[in-house]
Structures are given as C-alpha cells and as structure tokens.
Design an enzyme around this catalytic site. Sequence first.
Site, short mmCIF file in Angstrom:
data_model
loop_
_atom_site.label_atom_id
_atom_site.label_comp_id
_atom_site.label_asym_id
_atom_site.label_seq_id
_atom_site.Cartn_x
_atom_site.Cartn_y
_atom_site.Cartn_z
N GLU A 105 9.55 -2.32 1.34
CA GLU A 105 8.98 -1.97 0.05
C GLU A 105 9.63 -0.71 -0.54
O GLU A 105 9.86 -0.64 -1.74
CB GLU A 105 7.47 -1.75 0.26
N ASP A 106 9.95 0.22 0.33
CA ASP A 106 10.33 1.55 -0.19
C ASP A 106 11.78 1.95 0.02
O ASP A 106 12.19 3.02 -0.44
CB ASP A 106 9.45 2.63 0.48
#
Length: 718
Positions: A83-84
């Site tokens: 996600e990051d």
Amino acid sequence: MENTEIFQNKVDNLLSKLKRCYPSDYDGLLLGAFNAAYKAHDGQLRESGEPYFIHPMGVADVLIDLGLDVSTIAASLLHDVVEDTYYTQEMIDAEFGAEIGALVKGVTKLDKIVFKSKEEEQAENFRKMFMAMAKDIRVLLIKLADRLHNMRTISSLSSERRHTLAAETLEIYAPLASRLGLSYLKCELEDLCLMVMHPEVYAQLVKDISLKRAERQDIVDNICRLLKSMLDELGIHGEVSGRPKHFYSIYKKMVAQNRTFDQIYDLTAMRVVVETVSDCYEIMGKIHTVWKPIPGRFKDYIAVPKPNNYQSLHTTVMTNYGTPFEIQIRTYEMHKVAEYGIAAHWKYKEKRAESNDLDKKLGWLREVMDMQGEMANPKEFLDSLKIDLYSGQVFVFTPKGDVIILPEGSTPIDFAYTVHSNVGNHCVSAKINSKIVPLATKLKMGDYIEIITASNSKGPSRDWLKLVKTTTARAKIRAFFKKEMKEENIKTGKDMLEAEAKRKGYSLSQLFQPKWLDAVMARLSLTSVDDLYSAVGYGGITTNQVLFKLIDCQKKEEAKDAPPKLEGVQINNRGDNSVIIKGSTGLLVKLARCCAPVPGDEIIGFISRGRGAVVHRQSCSNVKGMEPERLIEAEWANQTQGVIANLKIVAEDKGGLIAKIAGIFSDQKLSIESMNARLDKQHLANIAVSVRVNKTSELEFLFKKLQQMPEVIGVSRT
Ligand code: MN
C-alpha cells in the site's frame, strides 16, 4: 533518548525476540521479511515523527505474543509495503511465496474497507464482511494486531481522526476480537477506545481504581490466601490470582446500571485456575460452604460455554470482609481459550437463519483444531485456519458506503431490488466501481454499485427474471407484471361494462351512481371501482352481476319521478302515520325507537328478520351499520294526522313560564298531548312535552321559537 536511539532499541528487541521464538526460521525467512520491510519503509515517518517501521514491528510483536506461526509474523512485517511503498504484490509473491503473499494481499484488501454507518445492523454486516474477505483467520489476526498498535499509538493523531478510529474499533474490531475469543486483545482495545472517547471518565476511573486498589489490596491478598488454603485442604493443584477488571467493562456497568463508581463492588475478579473440570466443581462447592453465594450470580459456562467457546464457573460470594467478590474458576485449558481464544479452540456463532449451516462448518473447524496437538503436519493445521464462512455470498457497497449482502452470482438488478422496489423497477443501467456495466454482470466481493434510474422507464423486462439470483428481486419483478396486467384488465373490464350497458339501453355514467355502486361492490366484496373493472376484465365476475342491480336502481329512480303510486302502504302500530315501503306490500311497518322519525324526516326502511320493516331516519347512526341489501326505500304517505314528538325543555323557573310555553304551541296550532314540569336540584324547570306534529319543518319552527324565549336554556328531542 533520541528518536533514532529509541528506534534502534526497538529493532534490537524485536530481532532478539524473533530469534528466541522462531530459532529455526530466523535466519532465512524472518530476517528476509524484516530487512525487506525495513528497506521499503526507510525514510517514511509516522505522524508522530517516528520512523514508520515502528508500526509493522509493533504489529509483529503483538502477534508473536499470541504465538502465531512464522508466515503470519513475516506477513505482519510486510503488511503495509504494497500500500505504501514501491513494493508490489508480485514482488512479495515471488520473494516470499504464495502463502505470505496471500496473507499480505488479504490485509491490503481489508484496509480498503471504509466503515461509515453507525447503525448496529450495518456494523454487523461489516463484521461479517471482514470475516468473509479475510478468508484466512490469520489475515483477521494481523488486522486486529494492526488496529491494536494503531490504537496504542493514537495520541499523535488529530482529535477527529482519533474519534473516528475509536468508534470504528469499538464497533468492528473489539467485537471481532471477542468473537475469536481473544479476550485480552478485546479488553485492551476497549480501554484504549474509552480513553479516546471519554478521556475524563477514563482518567477518573484510573484514579478511583488505584485508590480503591490500595484500600483493598490487603483484602484481595487475604482472600487469595484463603482460596489457596482451600485448594490445599482439598489436595487440588492450582493457582489463585486477583486482578482488576478492565476499565471499559466497569464503565459499561456504570452506564447500563446507572451507578456511580462507589456502587460498583466487583472491581476485582478473583480467579482460580485448576487442572480438571471436577476440580473446578469441587473447589466451587468448598467456596460456597465458606462464603455465602449471592443468589442469581452463579453462571456455569463450563456446562454451557459462551458462543466464543469461553468456559468458566462464575460465582459472586459475600466474604467475611463485608464486600462481595466475583470468583472465576476454570481449568488451565479453559484459561488458554479465554485469553488467547484462537490458539486453542475457535467457534463463531451466528444469530441469523444461516446459523445451522455455520455451526456445521465451525463444528468441523473445531474438530480439526482440537486435533491440533496430535497433528503430525503443522501445514494441515494451518490449512484449517482458512475460513470460508460466507462462501456463496458477496458483500457489496451502496454509494453511501452501506454493505449489502447478496448471494453469489447476483447482478446489479438484485442489488437494485434489495435497495428498494422502486429502484429496481426504474433501473435502466448500472455502474460498478464507477464504470457502466451490462445489467447481467455478476457482482464481486467489495464492489461499489451505483444504480442509474429513470422515472420514465417502462419498468423491468421479462428477461430480468433470468438474470436475478435473489428471490426478493424475482418476486418484485413478478409483482410488477401482475400489477401491469391489472391495468390492462381495468381497461378491458370497463369496455365490457360500457358495451353491455349500451346494449341494454343505458349509459355507464347514468348507472354508476355512487350509492348504488357501493351496494353492488359491498355485495361482491370489492373495495374500489378499479377492482370491479379488473374483476370483470379477467372474468372473475360477469357484466350482469354488476349491471342487473344498477339497472334495477335506475328503474326505481325513474318510478320515483312518475306520479306516486301507493304500493305497499303500511300503517304503523299506533295507527297514526302511514309509511310507504317502496316495491313491497303486506309488510308490517314499525317506526324505529332509536331515532323516532316523524313525517317530514328523510326515512329509510330496514327489512328485519321476522319483524317486518322498521323505519328509521336516514340520518340515524344505526342505519350506517346495516346490511345494504336489507335497506329499502321508504317515504311518508300524504296524510295529516301527524306523529307524537317528545320534547324536553330546560328553563329558568320564572313566573308564567308554563303559560308562555303553552302559548307558543297554540300559536303554532299544535296540540299538546301531555306536559309535565318539575324543578331539578339547580332550581331549573325541566318540562317534558308531547306534541303532535305533521312535518319536520313544524318541529324546527317550534324549536326556534322556544329557543328564542329568554328563560329557555335548552330544547331537545327525546
Ligand atoms: Mn498497518
């Protein structure tokens, strides 16, 4: 300490913990996952200003304490990289294998669910959705640990963000932890939420409890000693402890029972942990002979475990210190389940209809879990953690973010009808995740659905019956067509009636007089003219069933306009009024006592059973309740004898009152049959007069004259 120093400390601590707990996997898999995540998050900061990697480490730490397997720990370290960071799902799959890849993917997917609603039913749908999307219990556990760490480090967030997170935690995550039997996780989550949502209550509770604790520590210590000596006396091996209940449970009790802190007495739960079930009952018996149990507080969760598989005996006893104490008695095995649920047994129970099915699945799951110790292949055990509780169902979102649960294979049409019949009936197209799709598209887990409606749409197509999966949608589409059919029937029925009436020499508008129509509809048990048309249209009733009666009424109406024919003249019992009952002769006629009609009143006859016709005033309230078929037209015959009307006059008792009243009657040329006067308690004259009148108008004029007298207070007909 410097931030970097704190961080380095945490890195060292976690690495040594990993090495200690998973010695054989440390060098390969765990260090690999650790380094990959460390590198990926390098340079990223949390809102607190600390390195981001503190978070995945914290999550892994929680899961190590829960005793989870090495894949879960590796996945937890990597849970935020897709996600990051630059890391992709494919990179994880390639480097760490399908199992860890699937766990990370599952967590990433759960992160995308945004919980908005405050309604309990929606919260329940979200909890189900979490379980359904997780597919593997370990995904859920990583997510719970993720939330726990975020809640533990919540202070650097804005107040608004803190409240949103806490509310969501209380509604979704804490109940999930409880269902999984993870009481220690649930308690900590709830206390953290209380701290965020009601900081002053939380602070006060901490203060109150620490004061009480000091005050009560001696008592707790003594009770522990006494319990231990009871165990020794019985020769039972076991441990005794007393620990404060968690803050949120005390808070909930104060709110639910509307009590102050001082009124909550069981702040400490005493716990006795022994080896066997029979030990549990034996020590409980002993406790109850020494201290008096408080009635209604004994719970046997060993015989009847809680839905999350919690087992224990609970009892509250009055000790010799004057305060009641709750004592929980359980075996070591039960204790493990109570604290760490999932590690030993796992059972999830549903209230809804599918519960049987679910129980079956879970029964199987539990069996596999019970064999955990005996299993040669740990892989087999891990496979049993793959849950498929909601197979056969898809969870999708409305544009507002509500969750709707539909059977697998459902289409946007099912969705539309689940939202509302009108949405379904006016649906023209649909968007899934913002893209227009054909209505036959099958919905997938987590899709966002938007239905496009048009008020001028012609309604569902018959083909939709083949596309829908839910019974509600099918039923609603069928109902639409049935109604549609009805509209056709109404038109056909009206045309048929019109044609038949015309053939008989009448027009429908001439025959459809509301009064006549009401009688016809009542006889046919129909409630509206449309129903009548429709019934004719589909052949439920014939045109003649409707028209005969109406034509009959029409003929009578015509007869009325013709010169009066005295058919069926009947003289009432007293012989002084004649009433014509239309269309019949030889009937015995009586004037109704309830409304005592006089000539000039609009009247109607009622054919009573065996008593001939009773004539009422048309306005008589009794007439409304009578069967319309038995009502028959009636009118006064032209005659002059009149009838007796009974009046009651209330007036002030002044001189010459009776003479004045008598004068009014004689002015009217009305003959008084009788007159009776008396004084009541208020010294008012109550005068009863019987007078012979011929017409209502005479009576009305008389009333007016009497009411004009200054002495008269009221006139009524009796
Ligand atoms: Mn996270």
